[in-house]
Design an enzyme around this catalytic site. Structure first.
Site, PDB file in Angstrom:
ATOM      1  N   ASP A  12      -1.275   6.044  -4.944  1.00  0.00           N
ATOM      2  CA  ASP A  12      -1.003   5.678  -3.540  1.00  0.00           C
ATOM      3  C   ASP A  12      -0.207   6.817  -2.901  1.00  0.00           C
ATOM      4  O   ASP A  12       0.265   7.732  -3.590  1.00  0.00           O
ATOM      5  CB  ASP A  12      -0.209   4.358  -3.478  1.00  0.00           C
ATOM      6  CG  ASP A  12       0.025   3.882  -2.041  1.00  0.00           C
ATOM      7  OD1 ASP A  12      -0.840   4.113  -1.177  1.00  0.00           O
ATOM      8  OD2 ASP A  12       1.083   3.266  -1.769  1.00  0.00           O
ATOM      9  N   SER A  13      -0.015   6.691  -1.581  1.00  0.00           N
ATOM     10  CA  SER A  13       0.802   7.676  -0.870  1.00  0.00           C
ATOM     11  C   SER A  13       2.289   7.442  -1.110  1.00  0.00           C
ATOM     12  O   SER A  13       3.109   8.266  -0.734  1.00  0.00           O
ATOM     13  CB  SER A  13       0.519   7.574   0.631  1.00  0.00           C
ATOM     14  OG  SER A  13       0.795   6.244   1.062  1.00  0.00           O
ATOM     15  N   TYR A  44       0.030   8.397   4.980  1.00  0.00           N
ATOM     16  CA  TYR A  44      -1.365   8.821   5.114  1.00  0.00           C
ATOM     17  C   TYR A  44      -1.992   8.335   6.434  1.00  0.00           C
ATOM     18  O   TYR A  44      -3.008   8.865   6.868  1.00  0.00           O
ATOM     19  CB  TYR A  44      -2.208   8.244   3.971  1.00  0.00           C
ATOM     20  CG  TYR A  44      -2.163   9.006   2.660  1.00  0.00           C
ATOM     21  CD1 TYR A  44      -1.483  10.204   2.519  1.00  0.00           C
ATOM     22  CD2 TYR A  44      -2.850   8.504   1.551  1.00  0.00           C
ATOM     23  CE1 TYR A  44      -1.473  10.886   1.302  1.00  0.00           C
ATOM     24  CE2 TYR A  44      -2.848   9.179   0.343  1.00  0.00           C
ATOM     25  CZ  TYR A  44      -2.160  10.365   0.215  1.00  0.00           C
ATOM     26  OH  TYR A  44      -2.171  11.033  -0.985  1.00  0.00           O
ATOM     27  N   GLY A  45      -1.391   7.277   7.011  1.00  0.00           N
ATOM     28  CA  GLY A  45      -2.022   6.603   8.157  1.00  0.00           C
ATOM     29  C   GLY A  45      -2.329   7.506   9.337  1.00  0.00           C
ATOM     30  O   GLY A  45      -3.239   7.240  10.110  1.00  0.00           O
ATOM     31  N   CYS A  76      -4.651   2.206  -2.203  1.00  0.00           N
ATOM     32  CA  CYS A  76      -4.329   2.626  -0.840  1.00  0.00           C
ATOM     33  C   CYS A  76      -5.573   2.425   0.006  1.00  0.00           C
ATOM     34  O   CYS A  76      -6.609   3.045  -0.253  1.00  0.00           O
ATOM     35  CB  CYS A  76      -3.924   4.099  -0.847  1.00  0.00           C
ATOM     36  SG  CYS A  76      -3.635   4.765   0.802  1.00  0.00           S
ATOM     37  N   ASN A  77      -5.473   1.561   1.019  1.00  0.00           N
ATOM     38  CA  ASN A  77      -6.617   1.319   1.909  1.00  0.00           C
ATOM     39  C   ASN A  77      -6.946   2.564   2.742  1.00  0.00           C
ATOM     40  O   ASN A  77      -8.112   2.865   2.997  1.00  0.00           O
ATOM     41  CB  ASN A  77      -6.290   0.182   2.886  1.00  0.00           C
ATOM     42  CG  ASN A  77      -6.125  -1.157   2.201  1.00  0.00           C
ATOM     43  OD1 ASN A  77      -7.028  -1.969   2.195  1.00  0.00           O
ATOM     44  ND2 ASN A  77      -4.964  -1.410   1.620  1.00  0.00           N
ATOM     45  N   CYS A 195      -2.842  -2.810   3.998  1.00  0.00           N
ATOM     46  CA  CYS A 195      -2.127  -1.616   3.544  1.00  0.00           C
ATOM     47  C   CYS A 195      -1.306  -2.120   2.376  1.00  0.00           C
ATOM     48  O   CYS A 195      -0.649  -3.168   2.476  1.00  0.00           O
ATOM     49  CB  CYS A 195      -1.233  -1.073   4.645  1.00  0.00           C
ATOM     50  SG  CYS A 195      -0.010   0.121   4.063  1.00  0.00           S
ATOM     51  N   THR A 196      -1.376  -1.404   1.260  1.00  0.00           N
ATOM     52  CA  THR A 196      -0.736  -1.925   0.047  1.00  0.00           C
ATOM     53  C   THR A 196       0.794  -1.954   0.148  1.00  0.00           C
ATOM     54  O   THR A 196       1.452  -2.574  -0.675  1.00  0.00           O
ATOM     55  CB  THR A 196      -1.165  -1.096  -1.177  1.00  0.00           C
ATOM     56  OG1 THR A 196      -0.879   0.294  -0.916  1.00  0.00           O
ATOM     57  CG2 THR A 196      -2.643  -1.269  -1.460  1.00  0.00           C
ATOM     58  N   HIS A 197       1.343  -1.287   1.156  1.00  0.00           N
ATOM     59  CA  HIS A 197       2.794  -1.377   1.378  1.00  0.00           C
ATOM     60  C   HIS A 197       3.207  -2.751   1.924  1.00  0.00           C
ATOM     61  O   HIS A 197       4.352  -3.157   1.739  1.00  0.00           O
ATOM     62  CB  HIS A 197       3.253  -0.311   2.381  1.00  0.00           C
ATOM     63  CG  HIS A 197       3.435   1.041   1.770  1.00  0.00           C
ATOM     64  ND1 HIS A 197       2.377   1.832   1.380  1.00  0.00           N
ATOM     65  CD2 HIS A 197       4.558   1.743   1.471  1.00  0.00           C
ATOM     66  CE1 HIS A 197       2.845   2.959   0.883  1.00  0.00           C
ATOM     67  NE2 HIS A 197       4.165   2.934   0.925  1.00  0.00           N
TER      68      HIS A 197
HETATM   69  N1  DGL Z   1      -0.395   2.206   1.158  1.00  0.00           N
HETATM   70  C1  DGL Z   1      -1.321   2.809   2.056  1.00  0.00           C
HETATM   71  C2  DGL Z   1      -2.491   1.870   2.378  1.00  0.00           C
HETATM   72  O1  DGL Z   1      -2.794   0.948   1.638  1.00  0.00           O
HETATM   73  C3  DGL Z   1      -0.857   3.399   3.340  1.00  0.00           C
HETATM   74  C4  DGL Z   1       0.495   3.907   3.617  1.00  0.00           C
HETATM   75  C5  DGL Z   1       0.459   5.226   4.370  1.00  0.00           C
HETATM   76  O2  DGL Z   1       0.314   5.249   5.604  1.00  0.00           O
HETATM   77  O3  DGL Z   1       0.538   6.227   3.675  1.00  0.00           O
HETATM   78  O4  DGL Z   1      -3.159   2.042   3.354  1.00  0.00           O
END
Ligand code: DGL
Length: 273
Positions: A12-13, A44-45, A76-77, A195-197
């Site tokens: 993930d990021s 990453y978004g 990570c989506n 988003c996995t966060h």
């Molecule tokens: N955890 C990431 C996801 O599932 C995104 C977080 C980010 O923006 O890096 O999309």
């Protein structure tokens, strides 16, 4: 079926992928896990798509060479909805992705009004729009690209939680009421955590919701997919181990403590990037 414990790389990021990791560990407690947080690239978004694909291919080349995983989970989506085809084309290792749970949301929504809460990158992807077209017919779908929620989740893990007001304003667009032509009012009843966060903030999201909704976390489905791919834990197998790598270097004590809570050791070497 393999005779030694499988090696699973979870990527993930940042720390959001731990919400996927904890479900996979429940399903395959005997595996050897390498958790990679590309925190030097977080979030990453907001990345431009071609730049993010290039970064992911580059990171993955280093990680696969160094760790020889039996399976890579892109937890990570934002990365999965963009780069899964390119990753699968480049590497022979099987990839499991994390993508918005649009089909389950459409199946569970009684009001036919659900929201996809994700990063701006994920809601902009063709992949996400195609899922809506394919699986959400008959539903009104609100795509919400939050610019700050992943950062807030990450900050909470670093011991700096956002205020209630900050979280409320990020989730407010998910809560929609529509008055139909016959006067019936429908309200959003399902929100996907795409988003996995976001599951890291679930207790706060639930407490701050204007009305109760079903929150869908895709992590259990991802764990089932990993078991389909690698098989179940053999009878009598011993617990495996998990270590974490960070592209930005060794994290501070609050993150190390959070990782320990997930059963992950923090290792120093940054093998990618
Ligand atoms: N955890 C990431 C996801 O599932 C995104 C977080 C980010 O923006 O890096 O999309």
């Amino acid at each position: 079926m393999m005779s030694r414990a499988p090696r699973i790389l979870v990527f993930d990021s940042g720390l959001g992928g731990l919400t996927v990791f904890r479900e996979i560990v429940r399903a395959r407690p005997d595996a050897i896990y390498i958790y990679m947080a590309d925190d030097a690239g977080f979030p990453y978004g907001a990345w431009r798509e071609p730049d993010l694909v290039a970064r992911l291919l580059d990171q993955m080349a280093g990680l696969i060479a160094a760790h020889e995983p039996d399976c890579v989970v892109i937890a990570c989506n934002t990365a999965s909805t963009l780069a899964l085809p390119a990753l699968r084309a480049r590497f022979a290792t099987p990839f499991v992705g994390t993508v918005p749970a649009i089909k389950p949301a459409a199946e569970r929504s009684r009001s036919r009004l659900f929201s996809v809460l994700a990063t701006p990158g994920t809601v902009a992807r063709d992949y996400t729009r195609d899922l809506v077209r394919s699986y959400a017919g008959g539903c009104d779908v609100t795509l919400v690209g939050s610019t700050r929620l992943a950062v807030m989740a990450e900050a909470q893990m670093h011991g700096e939680p956002a205020s209630d007001a900050e979280i409320s304003s990020e989730i407010a667009p998910c809560f929609v009421s529509i008055a139909d032509s016959d006067g019936t009012v429908r309200r959003t009843d399902v929100v996907t955590l795409s988003c996995t966060h976001y599951p890291l903030l679930l207790a706060r999201l639930m407490a701050l919701s204007p009305w109760p909704v079903t929150w869908i976390d895709p992590a259990p489905a991802i764990a089932r997919r990993v078991v389909q791919l690698l098989g179940p834990s053999p009878a009598g197998s011993l617990p495996g181990e998990a270590s974490a790598l960070f592209s930005a270097g060794v994290p501070g004590p609050s993150v190390r403590q959070a990782l320990a809570g997930f059963g992950v050791d923090c290792h120093t070497p940054a093998t990618a990037g």
